[in-house]
Design a protein around this motif. Structure first.
Motif, PDB file in Angstrom:
ATOM      1  N   LYS A   1       4.888   8.903   8.316  1.00  0.00           N
ATOM      2  CA  LYS A   1       6.523   8.600   6.662  1.00  0.00           C
ATOM      3  C   LYS A   1       6.709   7.901   6.801  1.00  0.00           C
ATOM      4  CE  LYS A   1       7.600  12.870   5.499  1.00  0.00           C
ATOM      5  NZ  LYS A   1       6.666  12.974   3.982  1.00  0.00           N
TER       6      LYS A   1
ATOM      7  N   GLU B   1       0.907  -0.983  -0.044  1.00  0.00           N
ATOM      8  CA  GLU B   1      -0.155   0.102   0.356  1.00  0.00           C
ATOM      9  C   GLU B   1       0.688   1.371  -0.376  1.00  0.00           C
ATOM     10  OE1 GLU B   1      -2.766   0.229  -0.907  1.00  0.00           O
ATOM     11  OE2 GLU B   1      -3.051  -1.609  -0.883  1.00  0.00           O
ATOM     12  N   GLN B   2       1.176   1.756   1.341  1.00  0.00           N
ATOM     13  CA  GLN B   2       2.149   3.097   0.919  1.00  0.00           C
ATOM     14  C   GLN B   2       2.634   2.581   0.787  1.00  0.00           C
ATOM     15  OE1 GLN B   2      -1.260   5.287   4.851  1.00  0.00           O
ATOM     16  NE2 GLN B   2       0.797   6.114   4.186  1.00  0.00           N
ATOM     17  N   SER B   3       4.332   1.357   0.588  1.00  0.00           N
ATOM     18  CA  SER B   3       5.941   1.979   1.171  1.00  0.00           C
ATOM     19  C   SER B   3       5.836   1.384   0.109  1.00  0.00           C
ATOM     20  CB  SER B   3       6.272   0.061   2.339  1.00  0.00           C
ATOM     21  OG  SER B   3       6.134   0.695   3.920  1.00  0.00           O
TER      22      SER B   3
ATOM     23  N   VAL C   1      -2.959   8.237  -4.211  1.00  0.00           N
ATOM     24  CA  VAL C   1      -2.205   7.336  -2.927  1.00  0.00           C
ATOM     25  C   VAL C   1      -3.092   8.268  -1.834  1.00  0.00           C
ATOM     26  CG1 VAL C   1      -0.506   6.769  -1.234  1.00  0.00           C
ATOM     27  CG2 VAL C   1      -0.666   7.380  -4.001  1.00  0.00           C
ATOM     28  N   ASP C   2      -3.706   7.186  -0.620  1.00  0.00           N
ATOM     29  CA  ASP C   2      -4.086   8.278   0.570  1.00  0.00           C
ATOM     30  C   ASP C   2      -3.458   7.892   1.302  1.00  0.00           C
ATOM     31  OD1 ASP C   2      -6.558   8.599  -0.114  1.00  0.00           O
ATOM     32  OD2 ASP C   2      -7.297   6.782  -0.231  1.00  0.00           O
ATOM     33  N   ARG C   3      -2.666   8.486   2.308  1.00  0.00           N
ATOM     34  CA  ARG C   3      -2.241   8.295   3.301  1.00  0.00           C
ATOM     35  C   ARG C   3      -2.605   8.263   4.712  1.00  0.00           C
ATOM     36  NH1 ARG C   3       3.312  13.087   2.361  1.00  0.00           N
ATOM     37  NH2 ARG C   3       4.252  11.588   0.268  1.00  0.00           N
TER      38      ARG C   3
ATOM     39  N   GLY D   1      -1.317   1.206   8.085  1.00  0.00           N
ATOM     40  CA  GLY D   1      -1.687   2.252   7.576  1.00  0.00           C
ATOM     41  C   GLY D   1      -2.770   2.057   6.702  1.00  0.00           C
ATOM     42  N   GLN D   2      -3.320   2.646   5.941  1.00  0.00           N
ATOM     43  CA  GLN D   2      -4.639   2.879   5.403  1.00  0.00           C
ATOM     44  C   GLN D   2      -5.477   1.338   6.113  1.00  0.00           C
ATOM     45  OE1 GLN D   2      -5.539   3.812   1.426  1.00  0.00           O
ATOM     46  NE2 GLN D   2      -7.335   3.616   1.391  1.00  0.00           N
TER      47      GLN D   2
ATOM     48  N   LYS E   1       4.619   3.112  -2.662  1.00  0.00           N
ATOM     49  CA  LYS E   1       3.805   3.827  -3.744  1.00  0.00           C
ATOM     50  C   LYS E   1       4.499   5.284  -2.896  1.00  0.00           C
ATOM     51  CE  LYS E   1      -0.750   2.330  -4.342  1.00  0.00           C
ATOM     52  NZ  LYS E   1      -1.785   2.049  -3.513  1.00  0.00           N
ATOM     53  N   SER E   2       5.640   5.322  -2.167  1.00  0.00           N
ATOM     54  CA  SER E   2       6.681   6.049  -1.772  1.00  0.00           C
ATOM     55  C   SER E   2       8.073   6.230  -3.084  1.00  0.00           C
ATOM     56  CB  SER E   2       7.668   5.625  -0.007  1.00  0.00           C
ATOM     57  OG  SER E   2       8.665   6.622  -0.041  1.00  0.00           O
TER      58      SER E   2
ATOM     59  N   TRP F   1       0.731   4.660  13.656  1.00  0.00           N
ATOM     60  CA  TRP F   1       1.082   5.232  11.976  1.00  0.00           C
ATOM     61  C   TRP F   1       2.115   5.726  12.301  1.00  0.00           C
ATOM     62  CZ3 TRP F   1      -3.696   5.847  13.945  1.00  0.00           C
ATOM     63  CH2 TRP F   1      -5.115   5.219  13.409  1.00  0.00           C
TER      64      TRP F   1
END
Length: 391
Positions: A346, A43-45, A315-317, A207-208, A47-48, A343
């Motif tokens: 960053k 997910e977030q990682s 992307v949804d942080r 994360g999300q 897409k960083s 969370w």
């Protein structure tokens, strides 16, 4: 048929923050198991942009903020880990750039003058020119100014791969995660598919996905907020590396560009910054691509765009809810009995999140007790980078 497992700590969520925490706990002697519902870093990682910030971009008005101070020592902690001298061993992780840059396309004006004159910034930025410029800006038409930051940019897939290896098989892929209670309805672990996993502490690091977990565990606090971004990816044989915040007239980067290696040997530019925020979120894909093309034509006019391929990525942080959707300064931890909700806020703050969890364990006198897991478990795969799946 169900199985029963015993561990000191169970972590739910296999992004970089959860994997870093898992590695830290292992070095301290805890038995830990990380459970991921999908793919590691998916997910977030993954897409960083991979920037290990030192806080400089949060001080563009000329003074250090809570955000800039909270994150100031993160690059050095990551560097030590990559050198094999830190709290975990990240030797072998690919460093894309040993520095990130601030780039002014013209003369420095307005409030940016106070930024470069600020005592707080001395030693954090160094002017570069000529052959020291990022390759993409080494053109005779370039008239701007560039400053090197004491930050670095990492190849995120290689970070995930390394951290997954440090887990030594203490990973589990499970589609369904539910609370596990004792007869007094006290939380004692989780049920992950057919596995009943007892642990001294359960840590959400998803994360999300954390909000859905909170709902399943009947927890109303803490609340989660999502800050949407609309990123742009550009691929082409004529692209050269650049890792930089391009400064605008305000206190946010006009555009942030990082460069990533694709499997076919080409480079991919990944565009964030102000381009990806409010106005960018409101645009559809075609509109966002046109906006990015216009920005690059204005900022890097010598770049031939005719053979470039373009994609966008939403992307949804995920973060703890804040008044006015502001960005939290630090990694976040809230405790509800044996449940810790976190969370990182960053990528760069993953070490800070681990510190907070370890401090909580020490405060509650949680010590290693369970033996290392011996079970052979279904392993989650590692997520593919966005530039491989979109192009």
């Amino acid at each position: 048929m169900s199985s029963q497992l015993q561990t000191d700590i169970v972590i739910v969520g296999g992004g970089i923050a959860g994997l870093w925490l898992n590695a830290r706990l292992g070095k301290l002697g805890y038995s830990s198991l990380l459970v991921e519902q999908h793919s590691l870093g998916g997910e977030q990682s993954v897409k960083s942009q991979g920037i290990i910030h030192g806080g400089t971009k949060y001080a563009l008005h000329g003074a250090l903020t809570g955000s800039s101070e909270a994150i100031a020592d993160m690059p050095e902690r990551w560097r030590r880990a990559i050198a094999g001298e830190g709290e975990i061993d990240l030797t072998g992780v690919r460093v894309l750039s040993n520095a990130h840059y601030l780039w002014s396309p013209g003369s420095i004006a307005g409030n940016l003058t106070s930024f470069f004159a600020s005592k707080a910034m001395r030693g954090r930025v160094d002017a570069v020119k000529g052959a020291e410029l990022p390759p993409a800006l080494q053109d005779k038409k370039f008239k701007g100014k560039v400053y090197r930051l004491s930050e670095l940019v990492l190849d995120v897939p290689s970070v995930i791969q390394k951290l997954a290896g440090l887990a030594q098989g203490a990973l589990l892929k499970a589609q369904t995660i539910k609370p596990l209670y004792d007869q007094q309805q006290q939380l004692i672990g989780i049920t992950a598919d057919e596995h009943q996993i007892q642990a001294q502490r359960v840590i959400f690091c998803a994360g999300q996905g954390t909000q859905a977990l909170l709902n399943d565990f009947a927890q109303t606090q803490p609340q989660q907020q999502l800050r949407p971004l609309h990123m742009v990816l550009v691929k082409g044989a004529n692209l050269k590396p650049i890792y930089a915040h391009c400064l605008g007239a305000g206190t946010k980067p006009r555009i942030t560009i990082t460069t990533h290696p694709a499997a076919d040997g080409q480079w991919v530019w990944y565009l964030g910054g102000n381009l990806a925020e409010a106005e960018g979120v409101a645009r559809n894909e075609a509109e966002q691509i046109r906006a990015a093309q216009k920005e690059l034509a204005d900022l890097i006019p010598w770049l031939d765009q005719s053979q470039l391929s373009w994609r966008t990525l939403r992307v949804d942080r995920a973060e703890p809810a804040q008044s006015g959707l502001v960005r939290p300064d630090n990694a976040f931890l809230a405790q509800q009995g044996k449940l810790l909700v976190t969370w990182p806020t960053k990528l760069a703050l993953s070490p800070d999140l681990a510190d907070r969890v370890i401090n909580s364990l020490n405060t509650d006198h949680i010590t290693p007790q369970a033996p290392a897991l011996q079970a052979v478990l279904a392993q989650p795969e590692i997520a593919q980078p966005a530039w491989e799946t979109l192009f």
